[in-house]
Design an enzyme around this catalytic site. Structure first.
Site, PDB file in Angstrom:
ATOM      1  N   GLY A   3       0.761  -1.078  -0.023  1.00 52.46           N
ATOM      2  CA  GLY A   3       0.177   0.067  -0.089  1.00 52.46           C
ATOM      3  C   GLY A   3       0.817   1.191   0.029  1.00 52.46           C
ATOM      4  O   GLY A   3       1.758   1.362   0.806  1.00 52.46           O
ATOM      5  N   SER A   4       0.368   2.206  -0.818  1.00 56.35           N
ATOM      6  CA  SER A   4       1.051   3.433  -0.898  1.00 56.35           C
ATOM      7  C   SER A   4       0.772   4.481  -1.631  1.00 56.35           C
ATOM      8  O   SER A   4      -0.577   4.447  -2.332  1.00 56.35           O
ATOM      9  CB  SER A   4       2.695   3.086  -1.242  1.00 56.35           C
ATOM     10  OG  SER A   4       2.383   2.588  -2.655  1.00 56.35           O
ATOM     11  N   ARG A   5       1.167   5.828  -1.933  1.00 56.78           N
ATOM     12  CA  ARG A   5       1.023   6.624  -2.414  1.00 56.78           C
ATOM     13  C   ARG A   5       2.348   7.415  -3.455  1.00 56.78           C
ATOM     14  O   ARG A   5       3.276   7.332  -2.746  1.00 56.78           O
ATOM     15  CB  ARG A   5       0.269   7.905  -2.068  1.00 56.78           C
ATOM     16  CG  ARG A   5      -0.217   8.909  -2.886  1.00 56.78           C
ATOM     17  CD  ARG A   5      -1.026  10.206  -2.202  1.00 56.78           C
ATOM     18  NE  ARG A   5      -0.185  11.037  -2.052  1.00 56.78           N
ATOM     19  CZ  ARG A   5      -0.347  12.239  -1.137  1.00 56.78           C
ATOM     20  NH1 ARG A   5      -1.161  11.896  -0.334  1.00 56.78           N
ATOM     21  NH2 ARG A   5       0.462  13.105  -0.979  1.00 56.78           N
TER      22      ARG A   5
END
Length: 214
Positions: free
Chosen positions: A174-176
């Protein structure tokens, strides 16, 4: 628990996955294969190992000849002006490829890790999340951890010369990924809008210099 020789990462079939993915997958495969008396746990272990490798998949990309390309797969979740520069942020869902790429040619001038929270990457609070900023002078790429991410894996270091679309790192689970564009790129020049789907290394998000050998 000792992992059999034939299950060691260097003896498993090679697949296109991000560096370090086998470290997460091997224990799950071992759990599945070493628990013949617990079929449910075995299935969970094998399925978990496959899911980990799929999450860390690293498909090839074909960058265009010019322009700033998206640093990540996902949906544009941030589009704003910061002083005289424009920031474009991409939220990576669990189903997206999590290997991030360089938006344009450049030289890494600095690499900074900043500790922080682990809020959902699509929320406003994610601005204070743990991150790694890759400063390439004209532009900057930020790998931002999400609610479940705890491992940011940069592939580059200061002094590295980057090609458009070259892999710069990944965030596990998960990330941006953001890119801070150079001052000469106005918001009106940006070719994507919030909610648009983009592909790392291929979707042009703003005009920029043509590719040239480094």
């Amino acid at each position: 628990m000792t992992v059999p020789d034939w299950l060691q990462a260097d003896r498993l079939p090679r697949v296109a996955v991000a560096p370090g993915a086998w470290r997460y997958a091997v224990p799950l495969f071992a759990l599945g294969l070493l628990l013949p008396t617990a079929p449910l746990l075995a299935v969970v272990g094998l399925a978990g190992g496959v899911a980990v490798l799929w999450f860390h998949r690293d498909p090839p990309r074909d960058p265009p000849g010019g322009g700033f390309v998206s640093p990540a797969d996902g949906r544009v979740s941030v589009l704003r002006t910061e002083g005289d520069r424009v920031r474009v942020g991409v939220f990576l869902n669990v189903t997206d490829v999590h290997v991030c790429r360089a938006p344009a040619e450049g030289v890494v001038e600095a690499l900074e890790h900043r500790a922080g929270a682990h809020r959902p990457a699509f929320s406003k609070g994610s601005e204070r999340n743990e991150r790694v900023d890759v400063d390439c002078g004209d532009y900057e790429v930020s790998l931002i951890a999400g609610a479940f991410a705890r491992r940011i894996h940069p592939y580059v270091e200061s002094g590295d010369r980057l090609r458009r679309g070259e892999r710069v790192g990944h965030v596990s689970f998960g990330s941006r990924a953001d890119v801070l564009l150079p001052p000469e790129v106005d918001r009106e020049d940006v070719r994507v809008r919030k909610g648009d789907r983009v592909r790392a290394g291929e979707t042009v998000i703003a005009p920029g210099p043509a590719s040239k050998p480094l």
